[in-house]
Design an enzyme around this catalytic site. Structure first.
Site, PDB file in Angstrom:
ATOM      1  N   ASP A 141       4.841 -10.787   3.565  1.00 17.33           N
ATOM      2  CA  ASP A 141       5.206 -12.079   3.661  1.00 17.33           C
ATOM      3  C   ASP A 141       5.488 -12.737   2.318  1.00 17.33           C
ATOM      4  O   ASP A 141       5.187 -13.869   1.953  1.00 17.33           O
ATOM      5  CB  ASP A 141       4.317 -13.053   4.237  1.00 17.33           C
ATOM      6  N   CYS A 142       6.143 -12.047   1.286  1.00 18.55           N
ATOM      7  CA  CYS A 142       6.508 -12.464   0.152  1.00 18.55           C
ATOM      8  C   CYS A 142       5.450 -11.637  -0.707  1.00 18.55           C
ATOM      9  O   CYS A 142       4.484 -11.102  -0.616  1.00 18.55           O
ATOM     10  CB  CYS A 142       6.167 -13.951  -0.210  1.00 18.55           C
ATOM     11  N   GLY A 143       5.837 -11.815  -2.339  1.00 17.41           N
ATOM     12  CA  GLY A 143       4.859 -11.142  -3.383  1.00 17.41           C
ATOM     13  C   GLY A 143       4.837 -12.175  -4.235  1.00 17.41           C
ATOM     14  O   GLY A 143       5.598 -12.799  -4.662  1.00 17.41           O
ATOM     15  N   ARG A 187       8.085  -6.723  -0.652  1.00 17.02           N
ATOM     16  CA  ARG A 187       7.315  -7.626  -0.240  1.00 17.02           C
ATOM     17  C   ARG A 187       8.413  -8.927   0.108  1.00 17.02           C
ATOM     18  O   ARG A 187       8.189  -9.647   0.951  1.00 17.02           O
ATOM     19  CB  ARG A 187       6.256  -8.259  -1.131  1.00 17.02           C
ATOM     20  N   ILE A 242       8.579 -13.466  -5.071  1.00 19.46           N
ATOM     21  CA  ILE A 242       9.816 -12.870  -4.334  1.00 19.46           C
ATOM     22  C   ILE A 242       9.431 -13.452  -2.821  1.00 19.46           C
ATOM     23  O   ILE A 242       8.214 -13.420  -2.264  1.00 19.46           O
ATOM     24  CB  ILE A 242       9.791 -11.291  -4.376  1.00 19.46           C
TER      25      ILE A 242
END
Length: 158
Positions: free
Chosen positions: A3-5, A38, A95
């Site tokens: 779910d993103c980084g 991610r 990200i």
């Protein structure tokens, strides 16, 4: 896929000590490369430099994979220019892998709507000393109530 980084870097020495590499922006670029798995929609950094006379806090972000956003594999001169312009001692990066809200592939929204959700966000407060950048992994489901509470207290405007 996650779910993103999110990543952060704090350099102990002044930015000039890292001139060869670009300081916090350079290290953040490499940290985001390691987190690429991610998220694939967008990448961005917010960099603080106390040495800058104006705009001590700057943000750079765009759609694409990390190496595309920073033009690392297509234009070495542009990459070096980004690293130099965003040189600093403190940085956060993010990200994005959209799990809610607007995303670049959602036909119901424009590309500009998706651009507004790219992180990190930078907030230039009316109070000169209250500038900040924010990036996170997850969803902010109670934004409206947080905004109302914060504005009521009078410390910040969102």
């Amino acid at each position: 896929m996650g779910d993103c980084g999110v990543a952060a870097v704090y350099l102990k020495k002044p930015a000039e000590s890292y001139k060869e590499h670009g300081g916090a922006a350079y290290f953040m670029y490499h940290m985001l490369l390691e987190l690429q798995h991610r998220g694939h929609e967008s990448a961005g950094i917010a960099v603080f430099s106390p040495e800058r006379k104006r705009s001590k806090l700057r943000v750079y972000k765009d759609f694409g994979l990390v190496h595309e956003v920073f033009r690392a594999t297509t234009d070495e001169r542009a990459f070096r220019g980004i690293m130099e312009e965003y040189n600093g001692t403190v940085a956060i990066g993010q990200i994005r892998y959209p799990t809610s809200g607007v995303n670049n592939n959602n036909c119901d929204h424009s590309r500009e709507d998706a651009r507004e959700e790219m992180q990190p966000f930078i907030h230039h407060s009316l109070y000169l000393r209250n500038h900040f950048a924010l990036g996170w992994n997850g969803n902010n489901a109670n934004y409206d109530s947080l905004k109302k509470d914060t504005e009521r207290v009078g410390e910040f405007e969102l």
